[in-house]
Write an enzyme that holds these catalytic residues in place. Structure first.
Site, PDB file in Angstrom:
ATOM      1  N   GLY A  15       0.694  -1.071   0.048  1.00 15.21           N
ATOM      2  CA  GLY A  15      -0.018  -0.033   0.011  1.00 15.21           C
ATOM      3  C   GLY A  15       0.796   1.260  -0.014  1.00 15.21           C
ATOM      4  O   GLY A  15       0.253   2.344   0.161  1.00 15.21           O
ATOM      5  N   SER A  16       2.066   1.262  -0.500  1.00 14.58           N
ATOM      6  CA  SER A  16       2.777   2.439  -0.300  1.00 14.58           C
ATOM      7  C   SER A  16       2.173   3.408  -1.400  1.00 14.58           C
ATOM      8  O   SER A  16       2.334   4.666  -1.219  1.00 14.58           O
ATOM      9  CB  SER A  16       4.593   2.134  -0.555  1.00 14.58           C
ATOM     10  OG  SER A  16       4.621   1.665  -2.058  1.00 14.58           O
ATOM     11  N   ARG A  68      -7.329 -13.433 -11.424  1.00 13.78           N
ATOM     12  CA  ARG A  68      -8.471 -12.455 -12.220  1.00 13.78           C
ATOM     13  C   ARG A  68      -9.426 -12.340 -11.056  1.00 13.78           C
ATOM     14  O   ARG A  68      -9.453 -12.973  -9.846  1.00 13.78           O
ATOM     15  CB  ARG A  68      -9.297 -13.677 -13.073  1.00 13.78           C
ATOM     16  CG  ARG A  68      -8.663 -13.430 -14.473  1.00 13.78           C
ATOM     17  CD  ARG A  68      -9.547 -14.389 -15.505  1.00 13.78           C
ATOM     18  NE  ARG A  68      -9.506 -15.491 -15.308  1.00 13.78           N
ATOM     19  CZ  ARG A  68     -10.574 -16.407 -15.669  1.00 13.78           C
ATOM     20  NH1 ARG A  68     -11.620 -15.869 -15.990  1.00 13.78           N
ATOM     21  NH2 ARG A  68     -10.253 -17.759 -15.462  1.00 13.78           N
ATOM     22  N   MET A  95      -3.203  -7.040  -7.795  1.00 12.42           N
ATOM     23  CA  MET A  95      -2.570  -7.960  -8.524  1.00 12.42           C
ATOM     24  C   MET A  95      -3.548  -8.928  -9.543  1.00 12.42           C
ATOM     25  O   MET A  95      -3.229  -9.951  -9.675  1.00 12.42           O
ATOM     26  CB  MET A  95      -1.514  -8.880  -8.055  1.00 12.42           C
ATOM     27  CG  MET A  95      -0.481  -7.900  -7.134  1.00 12.42           C
ATOM     28  SD  MET A  95       0.110  -6.861  -8.294  1.00 12.42           S
ATOM     29  CE  MET A  95       1.387  -7.933  -9.472  1.00 12.42           C
ATOM     30  N   ASN A 112      -4.843   2.696 -13.167  1.00  5.80           N
ATOM     31  CA  ASN A 112      -3.692   1.684 -12.670  1.00  5.80           C
ATOM     32  C   ASN A 112      -2.581   2.239 -12.940  1.00  5.80           C
ATOM     33  O   ASN A 112      -1.994   3.062 -13.810  1.00  5.80           O
ATOM     34  CB  ASN A 112      -3.940   0.413 -13.821  1.00  5.80           C
ATOM     35  CG  ASN A 112      -2.866  -0.687 -13.123  1.00  5.80           C
ATOM     36  OD1 ASN A 112      -2.951  -0.990 -12.142  1.00  5.80           O
ATOM     37  ND2 ASN A 112      -2.082  -1.362 -14.133  1.00  5.80           N
ATOM     38  N   HIS A 114       1.417   1.190 -13.317  1.00  2.92           N
ATOM     39  CA  HIS A 114       2.188  -0.281 -13.736  1.00  2.92           C
ATOM     40  C   HIS A 114       3.717   0.015 -13.739  1.00  2.92           C
ATOM     41  O   HIS A 114       4.277   1.095 -14.161  1.00  2.92           O
ATOM     42  CB  HIS A 114       1.797  -0.611 -14.986  1.00  2.92           C
ATOM     43  CG  HIS A 114       2.544  -1.974 -15.555  1.00  2.92           C
ATOM     44  ND1 HIS A 114       2.228  -3.199 -14.872  1.00  2.92           N
ATOM     45  CD2 HIS A 114       3.632  -2.085 -16.299  1.00  2.92           C
ATOM     46  CE1 HIS A 114       2.971  -3.984 -15.422  1.00  2.92           C
ATOM     47  NE2 HIS A 114       3.947  -3.522 -16.482  1.00  2.92           N
ATOM     48  N   ASP A 150      -2.710  -4.004 -18.951  1.00  2.00           N
ATOM     49  CA  ASP A 150      -2.013  -2.862 -18.882  1.00  2.00           C
ATOM     50  C   ASP A 150      -1.740  -2.425 -20.237  1.00  2.00           C
ATOM     51  O   ASP A 150      -0.722  -1.793 -20.796  1.00  2.00           O
ATOM     52  CB  ASP A 150      -0.514  -3.416 -18.379  1.00  2.00           C
ATOM     53  CG  ASP A 150      -0.511  -4.137 -17.277  1.00  2.00           C
ATOM     54  OD1 ASP A 150      -0.970  -3.749 -16.265  1.00  2.00           O
ATOM     55  OD2 ASP A 150       0.326  -5.057 -17.110  1.00  2.00           O
ATOM     56  N   GLN A 178       9.298   6.897  -7.832  1.00  2.00           N
ATOM     57  CA  GLN A 178       8.443   7.593  -9.062  1.00  2.00           C
ATOM     58  C   GLN A 178       7.281   7.546  -9.151  1.00  2.00           C
ATOM     59  O   GLN A 178       6.542   8.032  -9.373  1.00  2.00           O
ATOM     60  CB  GLN A 178       9.331   7.519 -10.358  1.00  2.00           C
ATOM     61  CG  GLN A 178      10.695   8.129 -10.550  1.00  2.00           C
ATOM     62  CD  GLN A 178      10.741   9.551 -10.213  1.00  2.00           C
ATOM     63  OE1 GLN A 178       9.927  10.494 -10.924  1.00  2.00           O
ATOM     64  NE2 GLN A 178      11.722   9.736  -9.378  1.00  2.00           N
TER      65      GLN A 178
HETATM   66  C1  GAR Z   1       4.007  -1.358  -7.107  1.00  2.00           C
HETATM   67  O1  GAR Z   1       5.231  -1.481  -7.705  1.00  2.00           O
HETATM   68  C2  GAR Z   1       2.823  -1.345  -8.363  1.00  2.00           C
HETATM   69  O2  GAR Z   1       3.535  -0.559  -9.428  1.00  2.00           O
HETATM   70  C3  GAR Z   1       2.901  -2.938  -8.645  1.00  2.00           C
HETATM   71  O3  GAR Z   1       2.804  -3.492  -7.522  1.00  2.00           O
HETATM   72  C4  GAR Z   1       3.627  -2.625  -6.512  1.00  2.00           C
HETATM   73  C5  GAR Z   1       2.630  -2.419  -5.523  1.00  2.00           C
HETATM   74  O4  GAR Z   1       3.454  -1.640  -4.272  1.00  2.00           O
HETATM   75  N1  GAR Z   1       1.723  -3.230  -9.435  1.00  2.00           N
HETATM   76  C6  GAR Z   1       1.985  -4.252 -10.494  1.00  2.00           C
HETATM   77  O5  GAR Z   1       2.841  -4.831 -10.923  1.00  2.00           O
HETATM   78  C7  GAR Z   1       0.510  -4.223 -11.430  1.00  2.00           C
HETATM   79  N2  GAR Z   1       0.839  -4.861 -12.280  1.00  2.00           N
HETATM   80  P1  GAR Z   1       2.413  -1.021  -3.165  1.00  2.00           P
HETATM   81  O6  GAR Z   1       1.628  -1.994  -2.498  1.00  2.00           O
HETATM   82  O7  GAR Z   1       3.500  -0.612  -2.061  1.00  2.00           O
HETATM   83  O8  GAR Z   1       1.542   0.177  -3.678  1.00  2.00           O
END
Ligand code: GAR
Length: 209
Positions: A15-16, A68, A95, A112, A114, A150, A178
């Site tokens: 959840g960052s 899914r 995910m 989203n 990515h 994506d 970023q």
């Molecule tokens: C992030 O790096 C995001 O870009 C990636 O999961 C991580 C979640 O981090 N998302 C994907 O790969 C989606 N295909 P977070 O839970 O700390 O926000």
């Protein structure tokens, strides 16, 4: 037209990215409120983070599929998001692939993040894909979600260099810095009514005086 976004956040992990949105709101840089956080992972840290900020947060059962959002989970998500009054859905490390029903419930309002410069490296662990491929530049994309994987129109991209001694972990960490700039930026543009989608291109209008 400027609006206060009423966000529903879907996430599977730490959840960052949700935290970066909370922080941007707190700093007065983003006109939005997070109405609800949903996770398909029972013990995901995103749920704890949300609770700490007093944001309603709950797990939704999405089994049996791993990647899914099945019909029951999707219906439940739509119901909860609607009940919470959300007008925009943010996939922040979610995910699972969302399906047309959810997209139809929030048309052109599902975003989203990515961790790659799309259209390169869709799918999972994109930072690892970029490193394995031998890229010298990697990055992040925030995009509207469409029925593909994506593949929706791109709103914001940021690049980062790939260093000689990078591991998947160090590269992902650099990309995440970023991410935490890119997602609030994309949402701010949306809240300021500055995004216009023309086919694949997202036109960004200049700020209003
Ligand atoms: C992030 O790096 C995001 O870009 C990636 O999961 C991580 C979640 O981090 N998302 C994907 O790969 C989606 N295909 P977070 O839970 O700390 O926000």
């Amino acid at each position: 037209m400027k609006t206060t976004l009423k966000l529903g956040v879907l996430g599977s992990g730490a959840g960052s990215n949700m935290q970066s949105i909370v922080d941007a709101i707190d700093r007065g840089e983003l006109d939005a409120e997070i109405r609800l956080v949903l996770s398909d992972v029972k013990d995901a840290y995103i749920l704890e983070r949300a609770a700490r900020h007093g944001i309603p947060a709950r797990w939704i059962d999405c089994s049996p599929w791993k990647t899914r959002l099945d019909t029951t989970g999707e219906e439940e998500a739509i119901r909860l998001l609607r009940e919470a009054g959300c007008d925009t859905v943010v996939l922040a490390g979610f995910m699972r692939i969302v399906k047309p029903r959810l997209l139809a419930a929030f048309p052109m309002r599902v975003l989203n993040i990515h961790p790659a410069l799309l259209p390169a490296f869709p799918g999972i662990e994109s930072w690892r894909q970029a490193l394995d491929y031998g890229c010298k530049v990697a990055g992040v994309t925030v995009h509207f979600v469409d029925a593909g994987t994506d593949s929706g129109p791109i709103i914001v991209q940021k690049s980062v260099p790939v260093m000689e001694d990078d591991t998947p972990e160090t590269l992902h960490a650099r990309i995440q810095v970023q991410e935490h700039v890119a997602f609030p930026e994309a949402l701010r543009l949306l809240s300021e009514g500055r995004l216009k989608v023309e086919g694949r291109r997202v036109r960004i209008a200049p700020p209003q005086a």
